[in-house]
Scaffold this motif. Structure first.
Motif, PDB file in Angstrom:
ATOM      1  N   ALA A 170       0.737  -1.334   0.014  1.00  0.00           N
ATOM      2  CA  ALA A 170       0.083  -0.159   0.176  1.00  0.00           C
ATOM      3  C   ALA A 170       0.771   1.196   0.111  1.00  0.00           C
ATOM      4  CB  ALA A 170      -1.066  -0.061   1.305  1.00  0.00           C
ATOM      5  N   TYR A 171       1.969   1.210   0.729  1.00  0.00           N
ATOM      6  CA  TYR A 171       3.004   2.243   0.825  1.00  0.00           C
ATOM      7  C   TYR A 171       3.265   2.584  -0.655  1.00  0.00           C
ATOM      8  CZ  TYR A 171       5.807   5.958   2.733  1.00  0.00           C
ATOM      9  OH  TYR A 171       6.311   7.172   2.720  1.00  0.00           O
ATOM     10  N   LYS A 172       3.418   1.397  -1.412  1.00  0.00           N
ATOM     11  CA  LYS A 172       4.085   1.500  -2.875  1.00  0.00           C
ATOM     12  C   LYS A 172       3.326   2.411  -3.553  1.00  0.00           C
ATOM     13  CE  LYS A 172       6.264  -1.241  -6.123  1.00  0.00           C
ATOM     14  NZ  LYS A 172       6.876  -2.832  -6.702  1.00  0.00           N
ATOM     15  N   ASP A 173       1.924   2.114  -3.471  1.00  0.00           N
ATOM     16  CA  ASP A 173       1.114   2.839  -4.176  1.00  0.00           C
ATOM     17  C   ASP A 173       0.876   4.427  -3.987  1.00  0.00           C
ATOM     18  OD1 ASP A 173       0.385   0.542  -5.321  1.00  0.00           O
ATOM     19  OD2 ASP A 173      -1.408   0.076  -3.944  1.00  0.00           O
ATOM     20  N   PHE A 174       1.268   4.574  -2.481  1.00  0.00           N
ATOM     21  CA  PHE A 174       1.219   5.863  -2.137  1.00  0.00           C
ATOM     22  C   PHE A 174       2.303   6.807  -2.353  1.00  0.00           C
ATOM     23  CE2 PHE A 174       2.765   8.875   1.328  1.00  0.00           C
ATOM     24  CZ  PHE A 174       2.050   9.932   1.574  1.00  0.00           C
ATOM     25  N   VAL A 175       3.379   6.037  -2.433  1.00  0.00           N
ATOM     26  CA  VAL A 175       4.869   6.832  -3.028  1.00  0.00           C
ATOM     27  C   VAL A 175       4.535   7.054  -4.650  1.00  0.00           C
ATOM     28  CG1 VAL A 175       7.089   6.252  -3.831  1.00  0.00           C
ATOM     29  CG2 VAL A 175       6.337   5.753  -1.544  1.00  0.00           C
ATOM     30  N   LYS A 176       3.740   6.277  -5.321  1.00  0.00           N
ATOM     31  CA  LYS A 176       3.545   6.190  -6.736  1.00  0.00           C
ATOM     32  C   LYS A 176       2.699   7.455  -7.100  1.00  0.00           C
ATOM     33  CE  LYS A 176       3.189   2.058  -8.512  1.00  0.00           C
ATOM     34  NZ  LYS A 176       2.554   0.973  -9.120  1.00  0.00           N
ATOM     35  N   THR A 198      13.691  13.405  -2.465  1.00  0.00           N
ATOM     36  CA  THR A 198      12.595  12.737  -2.530  1.00  0.00           C
ATOM     37  C   THR A 198      12.658  11.204  -2.063  1.00  0.00           C
ATOM     38  OG1 THR A 198      12.142  13.799  -4.794  1.00  0.00           O
ATOM     39  CG2 THR A 198      10.921  11.734  -4.217  1.00  0.00           C
ATOM     40  N   GLN A 199      13.866  10.464  -2.277  1.00  0.00           N
ATOM     41  CA  GLN A 199      13.524   9.256  -1.522  1.00  0.00           C
ATOM     42  C   GLN A 199      13.850   9.487  -0.050  1.00  0.00           C
ATOM     43  OE1 GLN A 199      13.808   6.326  -3.028  1.00  0.00           O
ATOM     44  NE2 GLN A 199      13.442   7.523  -4.952  1.00  0.00           N
ATOM     45  N   GLU A 200      14.529  10.407   0.776  1.00  0.00           N
ATOM     46  CA  GLU A 200      14.524  10.583   2.177  1.00  0.00           C
ATOM     47  C   GLU A 200      13.202  11.171   2.707  1.00  0.00           C
ATOM     48  OE1 GLU A 200      17.852  13.563   2.695  1.00  0.00           O
ATOM     49  OE2 GLU A 200      19.078  12.169   1.534  1.00  0.00           O
ATOM     50  N   VAL A 201      12.531  11.555   1.638  1.00  0.00           N
ATOM     51  CA  VAL A 201      11.123  12.131   2.192  1.00  0.00           C
ATOM     52  C   VAL A 201      10.020  10.983   2.479  1.00  0.00           C
ATOM     53  CG1 VAL A 201       9.072  13.537   1.530  1.00  0.00           C
ATOM     54  CG2 VAL A 201      11.371  14.680   1.521  1.00  0.00           C
ATOM     55  N   PHE A 202      10.096  10.283   1.569  1.00  0.00           N
ATOM     56  CA  PHE A 202       9.583   8.938   1.683  1.00  0.00           C
ATOM     57  C   PHE A 202       9.767   8.011   2.887  1.00  0.00           C
ATOM     58  CE2 PHE A 202       7.899  10.199  -2.668  1.00  0.00           C
ATOM     59  CZ  PHE A 202       6.570  10.428  -2.444  1.00  0.00           C
ATOM     60  N   ARG A 260       5.603  20.211   3.412  1.00  0.00           N
ATOM     61  CA  ARG A 260       6.222  20.950   4.406  1.00  0.00           C
ATOM     62  C   ARG A 260       7.679  19.970   4.916  1.00  0.00           C
ATOM     63  NH1 ARG A 260       2.494  21.962   8.045  1.00  0.00           N
ATOM     64  NH2 ARG A 260       2.356  19.932   9.153  1.00  0.00           N
ATOM     65  N   ILE A 261       7.220  18.724   4.952  1.00  0.00           N
ATOM     66  CA  ILE A 261       8.349  17.580   5.198  1.00  0.00           C
ATOM     67  C   ILE A 261       9.536  17.792   4.190  1.00  0.00           C
ATOM     68  CG2 ILE A 261       9.021  15.184   5.267  1.00  0.00           C
ATOM     69  CD1 ILE A 261       6.405  14.750   6.847  1.00  0.00           C
ATOM     70  N   THR A 262       8.999  17.906   2.784  1.00  0.00           N
ATOM     71  CA  THR A 262       9.713  17.943   1.523  1.00  0.00           C
ATOM     72  C   THR A 262      10.541  19.378   1.619  1.00  0.00           C
ATOM     73  OG1 THR A 262       8.273  16.769   0.195  1.00  0.00           O
ATOM     74  CG2 THR A 262       9.800  17.880  -0.789  1.00  0.00           C
ATOM     75  N   VAL A 263       9.853  20.343   1.891  1.00  0.00           N
ATOM     76  CA  VAL A 263      10.587  21.655   1.834  1.00  0.00           C
ATOM     77  C   VAL A 263      11.608  21.643   2.842  1.00  0.00           C
ATOM     78  CG1 VAL A 263      10.224  24.143   2.112  1.00  0.00           C
ATOM     79  CG2 VAL A 263       8.458  22.900   0.716  1.00  0.00           C
ATOM     80  N   ASN A 264      11.412  21.241   4.007  1.00  0.00           N
ATOM     81  CA  ASN A 264      12.442  21.388   5.217  1.00  0.00           C
ATOM     82  C   ASN A 264      13.419  20.430   4.740  1.00  0.00           C
ATOM     83  OD1 ASN A 264      10.881  23.143   6.658  1.00  0.00           O
ATOM     84  ND2 ASN A 264       9.746  21.299   8.139  1.00  0.00           N
ATOM     85  N   ARG A 265      13.299  19.312   4.119  1.00  0.00           N
ATOM     86  CA  ARG A 265      14.263  18.189   3.914  1.00  0.00           C
ATOM     87  C   ARG A 265      15.143  18.951   2.875  1.00  0.00           C
ATOM     88  NH1 ARG A 265      16.442  14.191   6.777  1.00  0.00           N
ATOM     89  NH2 ARG A 265      15.264  12.415   6.385  1.00  0.00           N
ATOM     90  N   ALA A 266      14.544  19.506   1.795  1.00  0.00           N
ATOM     91  CA  ALA A 266      15.333  20.063   0.841  1.00  0.00           C
ATOM     92  C   ALA A 266      16.166  21.351   1.284  1.00  0.00           C
ATOM     93  CB  ALA A 266      14.235  20.745  -0.506  1.00  0.00           C
ATOM     94  N   ILE A 267      15.589  22.126   1.987  1.00  0.00           N
ATOM     95  CA  ILE A 267      16.489  23.217   2.690  1.00  0.00           C
ATOM     96  C   ILE A 267      17.619  22.728   3.448  1.00  0.00           C
ATOM     97  CG2 ILE A 267      16.240  24.989   4.395  1.00  0.00           C
ATOM     98  CD1 ILE A 267      13.440  25.650   3.405  1.00  0.00           C
TER      99      ILE A 267
END
Length: 193
Positions: free
Chosen positions: A24-30, A54-58, A79-86
């Motif tokens: 199910a998480y694989k579908d979510f990632v997709k 992107t990998q780290e965020v998931f 929010r998680i993505t932006v923080n991780r990218a910064i």
């Protein structure tokens, strides 16, 4: 008829992940991959760095899912993505400074090595160091080895290297930058002091 992933509500996503596990998480990632990648790329402006984030965020989302409190799934992911990218951008900025310092250190030691006033002991130590460095260079991935050797040993310009390796100048710059990062990760500075 099965609904498209974009039509699944956030609570349904949460339930689906809890009950369906990794599949199910694989579908979510997709379903959210493109959104996370574009968000990371907007901050970093670099394909490979955005892929890494992107990998780290998931991974982070999967670990943090039990703490999610229905605050808007897409907003939370963004929010998680932006923080991780910064964080990644700051890390890359620090690495650039460190790489620049290392380049200065190499240049200073190379100037000392060019000095004709070396003692016999210094000459032997310099020769041993050259052998050590060559052995370490031999361990590098081939595509990094080419640009490092061409730039630092043969002292060729980016344009000359690009022409020789049939690459764009930007690709040479990128490979050289990544080669320096590889060196930082795999070499200990004390080995060269």
């Amino acid at each position: 008829m099965e609904r498209r992933e974009s039509e699944i509500t956030e609570q349904e996503w949460i339930n689906k992940i809890y009950t369906g596990g990794a599949a199910a998480y694989k579908d979510f990632v997709k379903a959210y991959y493109e959104h996370v990648y574009r968000t990371a790329y907007a901050v970093l402006h670099h394909h490979q760095d955005a892929e890494d984030v992107t990998q780290e965020v998931f991974v982070q989302i999967y670990r943090a899912l039990p703490e999610y409190r229905n605050q808007g799934l897409k907003t939370w992911i963004t929010r998680i993505t932006v923080n991780r990218a910064i964080d990644m951008r700051r890390k890359l900025a620090r690495q650039k400074v460190t790489v620049a310092q290392d380049e200065q250190w190499i240049e200073e030691h190379a100037q000392q090595a060019d000095s004709t006033t070396l003692s016999t002991e210094q000459a032997i130590m310099l020769q041993e160091r050259k052998v050590f460095i060559q052995e370490e260079l031999d361990r590098m991935p081939e595509h990094y080895k080419d640009v490092i050797h061409s730039f630092y040993i043969d002292e060729k310009s980016y344009e000359e290297i690009a022409s020789e390796l049939q690459l764009e100048k930007k690709s040479v710059e990128s490979r050289l930058y990544r080669a320096r990062l590889w060196l930082k990760r795999h070499w200990r500075r004390e080995d060269f002091e």
